[in-house]
Scaffold this active site. Sequence first.
Site, PDB file in Angstrom:
ATOM      1  N   TYR A 144       0.856  -1.180   0.000  1.00 42.10           N
ATOM      2  CA  TYR A 144       0.000   0.000   0.000  1.00 42.10           C
ATOM      3  C   TYR A 144       0.888   1.224   0.000  1.00 42.10           C
ATOM      4  CZ  TYR A 144      -3.363   3.488   1.730  1.00 42.10           C
ATOM      5  OH  TYR A 144      -4.149   4.597   1.896  1.00 42.10           O
ATOM      6  N   ASP A 237       9.397   2.591  -0.602  1.00 38.65           N
ATOM      7  CA  ASP A 237       8.395   3.280   0.199  1.00 38.65           C
ATOM      8  C   ASP A 237       8.621   2.894   1.659  1.00 38.65           C
ATOM      9  OD1 ASP A 237       6.281   4.378   1.486  1.00 38.65           O
ATOM     10  OD2 ASP A 237       4.720   3.472   0.235  1.00 38.65           O
ATOM     11  N   LYS A 265       4.795   8.727   8.775  1.00 35.30           N
ATOM     12  CA  LYS A 265       4.680   8.087  10.090  1.00 35.30           C
ATOM     13  C   LYS A 265       5.794   8.542  11.052  1.00 35.30           C
ATOM     14  CE  LYS A 265       1.511   4.740   8.326  1.00 35.30           C
ATOM     15  NZ  LYS A 265       1.440   4.049   7.066  1.00 35.30           N
TER      16      LYS A 265
HETATM   17  C1  LIG Z   1       0.743   4.559   5.726  1.00 38.91           C
HETATM   18  C2  LIG Z   1       1.421   4.338   4.434  1.00 38.91           C
HETATM   19  C3  LIG Z   1       1.279   5.219   3.349  1.00 38.91           C
HETATM   20  C4  LIG Z   1       0.276   6.351   3.354  1.00 38.91           C
HETATM   21  O1  LIG Z   1       0.582   7.306   4.315  1.00 38.91           O
HETATM   22  P1  LIG Z   1      -0.585   8.320   4.760  1.00 38.91           P
HETATM   23  O2  LIG Z   1       0.111   9.246   5.685  1.00 38.91           O
HETATM   24  O3  LIG Z   1      -1.638   7.483   5.409  1.00 38.91           O
HETATM   25  O4  LIG Z   1      -1.082   8.985   3.541  1.00 38.91           O
HETATM   26  C5  LIG Z   1       2.051   5.019   2.230  1.00 38.91           C
HETATM   27  N1  LIG Z   1       2.915   3.984   2.161  1.00 38.91           N
HETATM   28  C6  LIG Z   1       3.070   3.114   3.165  1.00 38.91           C
HETATM   29  C7  LIG Z   1       4.054   2.009   3.033  1.00 38.91           C
HETATM   30  C8  LIG Z   1       2.316   3.238   4.334  1.00 38.91           C
HETATM   31  O5  LIG Z   1       2.455   2.341   5.306  1.00 38.91           O
END
Ligand SMILES: *Cc1c(COP(=O)(O)O)cnc(C)c1O
Length: 429
Positions: A144, A237, A265
Amino acid sequence: MRRDKSKNLFEKALKSIPGGVDSPVRAFKSVGLNPIFIEKAEGQFIYDVDGNKYLDFVLTWGPAILGHSNEEVFREIKLVAEKGISFGMPSPLEVQLAEKVKSMLPYIDKIRFVNSGTEATMTAIRLARGYTKRDKVLKFNGCYHGHHDALLVQAGSGVATFGIPSTPGIPEDTVKTTLTCEYNDLDCVKEALKNKDVACVIVEPVAGNMGVVKPEEGFLEGLRKVCDETGTLLIFDEVMVGFRIHSQGAYGLFNITPDLATFGKVIGGGMPVGAVGGKKEIMDYLAPEGPVYQAGTLSGNPVAMACGLKTLEIYERDNVFQEIMNIAKDFYAEVEEICSKTKGISFNYVGTMFTLFFRDRAPKNLTEVNQCDFDRFSRFFKFMLDNGILLPPSQYEANFLSVKHTKADLELYIKLLTEFVKKEGLEEA
Ligand SMILES: *Cc1c(COP(=O)(O)O)cnc(C)c1O
């Protein structure tokens, strides 16, 4: 355990907010419960509006690596906020956070701050397309990368939980340029890249959005190699795994350098911060230096920067990653021991993240995660909640540890897991 106030609030929320929540997984739908509404959070604990206290393994989905409501971070936020909460002009804290990240992750020459992980990956994709002058992107099933159109294709997390392969509202033409492969399937990637028309491969170097799924030996190395051979950019990512699988993320753990990396995060310590960083010649393609447009009214917000900066300073100063690992080691060994003596449970962990899967063997891609016993997961979630432990309310999520979690806290998890295993009759004869 009574949750009347949460229930009332949820009924109210449903009348004003779609589904009663501002992010789908919070609705507890996949475990068949009502959400709990939160009053406050401190250290490793979170408290709902009914006064129930839970040991928290969600940690606001990862950011609270210092535990909730760190005193020093709070003090810093207050000091900064008193001088103004937004300027819309450059401020020193952006430079300091950029320098801090660079000092921790030496492969990053330049970094641009945004407001969420979604914005970070969206920017990285646009940048990769602009830089390579190619349109296609490749992602992996179950990874994701946020909720923007190009990458919301067979994504994991919330989407897979609700069994929606993609989502209405995204034009077919938009995702025509998005290729997908199964995680850990290097042959699929080689095939997809062979025409040298793919701008980038974006990957969670350790997947966290289908539960924790590890890259197999050689997978990430293979991606690096095939990307180099075909002029494709490799994007890690690290929104979830950054600072969590290793103090230097995937670069530190696997010794592989991506062309671009995205963050979120932990980098904001609980405030809305995302970032994209990487090699100078690629990053300089971003406006105003380069032609690829990207902007944000609140990007680099001083309060958010202060929160992220203080969090990373404490993280480094107090050796937070190692401290967590010292406590986690025995815990992981004990959970593995339980899994080895039972049927129908397996366990994946990397650094400060773990997932218990209700499946005999630990999954290595989304297809295998989908074979888990989701009803059993729901029962496990409810059992833990009723015993004062808050887990992420989906089999497709990672659990997180903070530096505030103690040996005793983790022993409680073990004790309850052992009880659950007995209750479900999962002991091997
Ligand atoms: C949480 C997450 C996102 C999206 O981040 P948001 O701050 O919720 O938009 C993108 N990539 C990864 C791997 C994630 O865990």
